[in-house]
Design a protein around this motif. Structure first.
Motif, PDB file in Angstrom:
ATOM      1  N   GLU A 267       0.822  -1.211   0.000  1.00  0.00           N
ATOM      2  CA  GLU A 267       0.000   0.000   0.000  1.00  0.00           C
ATOM      3  C   GLU A 267       0.854   1.258   0.000  1.00  0.00           C
ATOM      4  OE1 GLU A 267      -2.539  -0.337   3.339  1.00  0.00           O
ATOM      5  OE2 GLU A 267      -3.822  -1.911   2.463  1.00  0.00           O
ATOM      6  N   ARG A 268       2.067   1.176   0.526  1.00  0.00           N
ATOM      7  CA  ARG A 268       2.952   2.340   0.508  1.00  0.00           C
ATOM      8  C   ARG A 268       3.344   2.729  -0.911  1.00  0.00           C
ATOM      9  NH1 ARG A 268       7.150   0.615   5.387  1.00  0.00           N
ATOM     10  NH2 ARG A 268       5.635   0.774   7.108  1.00  0.00           N
ATOM     11  N   HIS A 269       3.352   1.760  -1.808  1.00  0.00           N
ATOM     12  CA  HIS A 269       3.671   2.060  -3.208  1.00  0.00           C
ATOM     13  C   HIS A 269       2.492   2.679  -3.948  1.00  0.00           C
ATOM     14  CE1 HIS A 269       7.621   0.015  -3.305  1.00  0.00           C
ATOM     15  NE2 HIS A 269       7.079  -0.817  -2.429  1.00  0.00           N
ATOM     16  N   GLY A 270       1.332   2.700  -3.337  1.00  0.00           N
ATOM     17  CA  GLY A 270       0.174   3.335  -3.948  1.00  0.00           C
ATOM     18  C   GLY A 270      -0.644   2.433  -4.841  1.00  0.00           C
ATOM     19  N   ARG A 271      -0.119   1.298  -5.232  1.00  0.00           N
ATOM     20  CA  ARG A 271      -0.855   0.390  -6.103  1.00  0.00           C
ATOM     21  C   ARG A 271      -0.248  -0.997  -5.969  1.00  0.00           C
ATOM     22  NH1 ARG A 271       1.903  -0.630 -10.873  1.00  0.00           N
ATOM     23  NH2 ARG A 271       3.806   0.612 -11.155  1.00  0.00           N
ATOM     24  N   ILE A 276       5.831  -5.087  -8.019  1.00  0.00           N
ATOM     25  CA  ILE A 276       6.024  -4.651  -6.633  1.00  0.00           C
ATOM     26  C   ILE A 276       6.053  -5.854  -5.701  1.00  0.00           C
ATOM     27  CG2 ILE A 276       4.993  -3.326  -4.761  1.00  0.00           C
ATOM     28  CD1 ILE A 276       3.902  -1.402  -6.840  1.00  0.00           C
ATOM     29  N   LEU A 277       5.173  -6.825  -5.933  1.00  0.00           N
ATOM     30  CA  LEU A 277       5.165  -8.027  -5.103  1.00  0.00           C
ATOM     31  C   LEU A 277       6.487  -8.779  -5.210  1.00  0.00           C
ATOM     32  CD1 LEU A 277       3.595  -9.977  -3.276  1.00  0.00           C
ATOM     33  CD2 LEU A 277       2.752 -11.106  -5.344  1.00  0.00           C
ATOM     34  N   ALA A 278       7.019  -8.882  -6.426  1.00  0.00           N
ATOM     35  CA  ALA A 278       8.300  -9.568  -6.601  1.00  0.00           C
ATOM     36  C   ALA A 278       9.430  -8.806  -5.918  1.00  0.00           C
ATOM     37  CB  ALA A 278       8.592  -9.733  -8.092  1.00  0.00           C
ATOM     38  N   GLY A 279       9.380  -7.473  -5.964  1.00  0.00           N
ATOM     39  CA  GLY A 279      10.413  -6.690  -5.291  1.00  0.00           C
ATOM     40  C   GLY A 279      10.388  -6.873  -3.786  1.00  0.00           C
ATOM     41  N   ILE A 280       9.190  -6.903  -3.202  1.00  0.00           N
ATOM     42  CA  ILE A 280       9.084  -7.116  -1.756  1.00  0.00           C
ATOM     43  C   ILE A 280       9.579  -8.507  -1.385  1.00  0.00           C
ATOM     44  CG2 ILE A 280       7.448  -7.267   0.157  1.00  0.00           C
ATOM     45  CD1 ILE A 280       5.743  -5.179  -1.277  1.00  0.00           C
TER      46      ILE A 280
END
Length: 361
Positions: A267-271, A276-280
């Motif tokens: 949620e901090r990434h805004g979307r 993003i999931l792979a980066g986390i």
């Protein structure tokens, strides 16, 4: 007719440009250029003439040298005709002002000779830059023509008359002046036109020994339609990444199955996105004990998104969160190996997280 002299407000700027041009034309040492700049800096505003009253000690402190070095440099500038020494008889420098504050007299180093010849130094600097560029072009042309002569007689014995002319050409052309370079270019041109007029290499024709270079190419179905169908059937299809049920998993389901801290970070990434999931997952993998080799194994087996889902499920099932998985790194490696074999059912494990049911993979 000489251009008008700059007014008092532009004197300092004109002197800076003149000092730069003089340094370039005469190749002054850095110490002389630095002294000129300091003298220009200390010209008082409103002075009737560009005279610098800076004391000897102040100049020495500014330049970081001794007084005798400053005296030597000033004498050198005087001999070059760039400045005039207008100090008092005892060598003192001062600024005399009227009651109104107007400067009426300044004793010191007069830079009027440099200011009076500023336009001349600018022209000489421009001419020198132009000559330098022309010399560079001529040196390049001579080098190219010499290379052509050498290539033309490669593997052959040079005729005696040509050898004599070739030996008469200077080898080191870096220090030749503009006139000498122009003469040398004419000599090389005449040498080429007289002795190599009939050479094929200068006519742009290939030599007889030049042959086309043909690479060995294997037969392909598109280039050889007559290839037997059985041989084409024996060719192995490209390896496909095992799906392991991940084709049934959407991004929304993966996010809903993730632990709370994963969702908060997304949620901090805004979307939400697979990227993003792979980066986390990649950032948390090392902290969870997943080795780079295990991550690479999972990524090679089911892709980056699949590896992210495996790490996310391992974290959600970890013993630290009350789950049965005690070694997150070992679980990720085991799931990656099973996925590589095509025996894993990762979608069932993820749906089990959604329904809070421990369904074995």
């Amino acid at each position: 007719m000489n251009p008008e002299q700059p007014d008092r407000h532009d004197q300092r700027k004109a002197l800076y440009r003149a000092a730069k041009d003089v340094t370039y034309v005469l190749k002054l040492r850095p110490g002389l250029k630095a002294l000129l700049d300091v003298l220009i800096d200390h010209i008082p505003n409103g002075a009737p003439r560009p005279v610098s009253p800076a004391a000897m000690q102040r100049l020495a402190d500014k330049l970081g040298c001794e007084d005798r070095a400053i005296r030597y440099r000033i004498a050198r500038l005087v001999r070059l005709g760039l400045v005039t020494n207008r100090c008092l008889a005892n060598g003192r420098r001062h600024v005399q002002r009227a009651r109104t504050g107007t400067i009426v007299h300044v004793a010191g180093i007069d830079l009027s000779p440099l200011l009076d010849t500023a336009w001349d130094w600018a022209d000489r600097a421009a001419d020198k830059k132009d000559a330098y560029a022309r010399r560079a072009r001529l040196r390049f042309q001579i080098s190219e023509k010499r290379g052509a002569l050498v290539r033309a007689f490669r593997g052959e014995e040079m005729p005696a008359d040509l050898e004599a002319l070739w030996s008469g050409l200077p080898r080191d052309i870096a220090k030749l002046g503009l006139a000498a370079l122009e003469v040398l270019v004419d000599k090389v041109d005449r040498l080429i036109s007289v002795t190599l007029a009939d050479q094929k290499s200068f006519a742009g024709q290939p030599e007889e020994c030049d042959r086309a270079y043909i690479t060995d190419q294997g037969q392909s179905e598109s280039c050889n339609p007559a290839m037997p169908a059985g041989k084409r059937a024996q060719e192995k299809p490209p390896r496909q990444t095992p799906r392991c049920g991940l084709e049934h998993v959407s991004l929304r389901q993966a996010v809903m199955a993730a632990p709370d801290d994963w969702r908060i970070e997304m949620e901090r990434h805004g979307r939400s996105s697979w990227h993003i999931l792979a980066g986390i997952a990649y950032q948390r993998a090392r902290a969870l004990g997943v080795s780079p080799s295990a991550w690479a194994l999972a990524q090679n087996a089911v892709g980056t998104n699949g590896a992210a889902i495996i790490v996310m499920m391992a974290d959600a099932k970890s013993h630290a969160r009350g789950g049965p998985v005690r070694s997150v790194g070992g679980w990720v490696r085991r799931m990656a190996e099973r996925a590589e074999k095509g025996t894993a059912t990762l979608h069932r494990a993820l749906f089990g997280l959604l329904h809070e049911e421990a369904v074995p993979c």
